[in-house]
Design an enzyme around this catalytic site. Sequence first.
Site, PDB file in Angstrom:
ATOM      1  CG  HIS A  26      -7.905  18.239 -15.963  1.00 51.98           C
ATOM      2  ND1 HIS A  26      -9.041  18.229 -16.720  1.00 51.98           N
ATOM      3  CD2 HIS A  26      -8.385  18.227 -14.896  1.00 51.98           C
ATOM      4  CE1 HIS A  26     -10.074  18.179 -16.168  1.00 51.98           C
ATOM      5  NE2 HIS A  26      -9.812  18.107 -14.865  1.00 51.98           N
ATOM      6  CD  GLU A  45      -5.392  15.925 -20.275  1.00 52.66           C
ATOM      7  OE1 GLU A  45      -5.578  16.093 -19.059  1.00 52.66           O
ATOM      8  OE2 GLU A  45      -6.688  15.547 -20.954  1.00 52.66           O
ATOM      9  CB  CYS A  69      -7.315  19.339 -21.663  1.00 55.82           C
ATOM     10  SG  CYS A  69      -7.263  19.287 -19.764  1.00 55.82           S
TER      11      CYS A  69
HETATM   12 ZN   LIG Z   1      -8.731  18.215 -18.788  1.00 51.36          ZN
END
Ligand SMILES: [Zn+2]
Length: 143
Positions: free
Chosen positions: A53, A55, A86
């Site tokens: 992801h 982040e 995250c």
């Molecule tokens: Zn995430």
Amino acid sequence: MFTDEYFMKIALKEAEIAFDKDEVPIGCVVVCNDRVIAKSHNLTETLNDVTAHAEMQAITAAANFLGGKYLINCTLYVTLEPCVMCSGALSWSQISKVVIGARDEQRGFINKNLSLHPKTEIVTGIMEHECSTIVKEFFKSKR
Ligand SMILES: [Zn+2]
């Protein structure tokens, strides 16, 4: 003038790069003292990695840049509300502020009643329309 919108626009550009790679279009930047120290976009397909992801990558890149694991005095701008994974990573990073574009009612951490580090300030709704539209357009193109 460095506003939340200014940095969210850079995060949105990252989301557009993801869109062009056929990735779910989510982008983010980490800012320290009005300077972008990390930017990234979702790469889960490209890397065959569910943890890739935006982040997660930005946290790692920012820590590398700073030479320390804690993102104190840093702000993360992300186009879509972070997921549980995250938000956990952001919590560990002790980041000072997280600015969110669009909410993610289903997978975001806020509706799960999770919070980040107690010292982390959370701002939502910055360029919400643009940030949610790009995700909607992406899934529309998939149908
Ligand atoms: Zn995430």
